[in-house]
Design an enzyme around this catalytic site. Structure first.
Site, PDB file in Angstrom:
ATOM      1  N   GLU A 117       0.903  -1.185   0.090  1.00  0.00           N
ATOM      2  CA  GLU A 117      -0.030   0.013   0.046  1.00  0.00           C
ATOM      3  C   GLU A 117       0.812   1.433  -0.008  1.00  0.00           C
ATOM      4  O   GLU A 117       1.867   1.266   0.805  1.00  0.00           O
ATOM      5  CB  GLU A 117      -0.932  -0.122   1.323  1.00  0.00           C
ATOM      6  CG  GLU A 117      -1.743   1.168   1.209  1.00  0.00           C
ATOM      7  CD  GLU A 117      -2.703   1.121   2.585  1.00  0.00           C
ATOM      8  OE1 GLU A 117      -3.630   1.914   2.681  1.00  0.00           O
ATOM      9  OE2 GLU A 117      -2.077   0.483   3.641  1.00  0.00           O
ATOM     10  N   LYS A 194      -9.576   2.206  -2.344  1.00  0.00           N
ATOM     11  CA  LYS A 194     -10.014   1.722  -0.996  1.00  0.00           C
ATOM     12  C   LYS A 194     -11.354   1.851  -0.470  1.00  0.00           C
ATOM     13  O   LYS A 194     -11.759   3.170  -0.321  1.00  0.00           O
ATOM     14  CB  LYS A 194      -8.788   2.371  -0.084  1.00  0.00           C
ATOM     15  CG  LYS A 194      -8.693   1.660   1.526  1.00  0.00           C
ATOM     16  CD  LYS A 194      -7.340   2.300   2.125  1.00  0.00           C
ATOM     17  CE  LYS A 194      -7.261   1.731   3.428  1.00  0.00           C
ATOM     18  NZ  LYS A 194      -6.018   2.103   4.133  1.00  0.00           N
ATOM     19  N   CYS A 231      -5.639  -2.742   2.078  1.00  0.00           N
ATOM     20  CA  CYS A 231      -5.208  -2.729   3.607  1.00  0.00           C
ATOM     21  C   CYS A 231      -6.673  -2.948   4.753  1.00  0.00           C
ATOM     22  O   CYS A 231      -7.072  -4.260   4.766  1.00  0.00           O
ATOM     23  CB  CYS A 231      -4.647  -1.257   3.943  1.00  0.00           C
ATOM     24  SG  CYS A 231      -3.917  -1.259   5.586  1.00  0.00           S
TER      25      CYS A 231
END
Length: 382
Positions: A117, A194, A231
């Site tokens: 990330e 994300k 993540c």
């Protein structure tokens, strides 16, 4: 400071050899074998000072389908320069480091490579400072890093998954946490943002960007259908589910997480997702401790500090049969090369039938009711 290297290394050091095989079976499953990698790649990794590990996930031979075998590469690394160095120097140093590792991935026959990330920068979102960190943001389609990844993809005939801090000039120069997917042709295939943003301890990321708006995109590549669950999204089972519903065969989870917060959860979540969704998952975490010039607090009553802990690496691949690879080091840059037979996904689906027995219609109905303002929990009382 001497840091704990890895669970696997400790097991090998202290467990008698005749018991170690059984310990590995219980911890890692029976489906994983070590993959022999070319001597030239091993030598290059030694010279460039990063760990190189290979593993293999097979599938049963079928009569009507040939094996669908591909290789993925997971890259974990520390930042190269101090966080106070000029921004472009930091980015270019990371480009050079990743370029060296990807060259070795190509020697190992990797078809799809994924980085960690926000790989082009320190994970500075703990500081809550906008300057200079927002200057690391780039265009997903035309930025310096995407151009770099396009060259890698075309040179090595490799799909590149590049998670960056995105600057979206078309919509008010908004920031996003985004993974850019570059086809092995060298063209940008698309991007995935994300979906879930943490507000936990030092992970104050909504100071910089909000939840993504690209949903659960799956990218059809020459080598297979891939998705990117960035993540914090790994903590949300429905997030994994929706990538699977959209037919992902491999779900990458590029991350940046520290030992004091999440390490006991790390070996479990991506592995659970692989089992529950009949697909392969690839969990990637950066390494090292990043120091910042300005002190910051964590909202926990403790004194201000200049770092927020050790990123523990430990990147691994999990398979739908519950097996997983050994993890990369907790302390070293590394490349994990995993050979996957994607036929295993359907074979395990046929065996366990989680999607067939999933009752998604029931959950969709009840979730639709649960998000209604007038929802009343279904509780039976005496």
């Amino acid at each position: 400071m001497n840091l704990f290297e890895s669970l696997e290394e400790t097991l090998e050091k202290y467990i008698p050899l005749d018991e170690l095989k059984e310990v590995r079976r219980i911890l890692f499953g029976e489906g994983t074998k070590m993959l022999e990698l070319p001597q030239c790649a091993q030598e290059a990794a030694r010279q460039r000072d990063f760990q190189l590990l290979g593993c293999q996930f097979g599938a049963a031979r079928e009569q009507l389908r040939p094996p669908h075998t591909i290789r993925v590469g997971l890259v974990q690394n520390a930042v190269v320069l101090p966080t106070s160095a000029p921004i472009m120097d930091q980015i270019d140093a990371l480009h050079r480091r990743i370029g060296d590792i990807v060259e070795v991935a190509a020697m190992c026959g990797v078809n799809i490579v994924c980085f960690q990330e926000a790989w082009t920068m320190p994970f500075a979102f703990c500081t809550r400072e906008k300057v200079p960190w927002t200057e690391f943001a780039e265009s997903a389609e035309e930025g310096h890093t995407t151009r770099f990844c396009q060259k890698l993809a075309e040179k090595y005939n490799m799909v590149v998954v590049s998670p960056i801090l995105e600057r979206d000039e078309s919509h008010g120069a908004t920031l996003w946490n985004t993974a850019v997917v570059v086809s092995n042709s060298g063209r940008v295939l698309g991007k995935s943002r994300k979906n879930h943003i943490p507000r936990v301890g030092d992970f104050n990321e909504s100071t910089y960007y909000m939840e993504g708006d690209t949903g659960h995109r799956v990218f059809q590549t020459q080598f297979g259908r891939i998705a990117v669950n960035i993540c914090y999204g790994r903590h949300h089972p429905l997030n994994w589910l929706m990538y699977s519903v959209n037919s992902a065969e491999i779900i990458f989870n590029p991350s940046a997480t520290i030992g004091g917060l999440s390490e006991p959860m790390w070996p479990i979540e991506a592995r659970n997702a692989a089992i529950a969704n009949h697909c392969f998952t690839c969990a990637i975490n950066r390494i090292g401790t990043e120091h910042f010039e300005s002190e910051f607090t964590s909202g926990d009553g403790k004194k201000a500090h200049h770092d927020f802990g050790h990123f523990y690496g430990s990147s691994y691949v999990a398979a739908p049969d519950g097996s997983r690879s050994p993890g990369l080091s907790r302390t070293r840059d590394g490349l994990l090369v995993a050979e996957l037979d994607l036929n295993l996904n359907r074979q395990i689906s046929d065996k366990w039938g989680f999607k067939m027995t999933g009752r998604y219609d029931m959950y969709a109905k009840e979730l639709a009711e649960a998000v209604n303002e007038n929802f009343t929990p279904n509780i039976v009382k005496e």
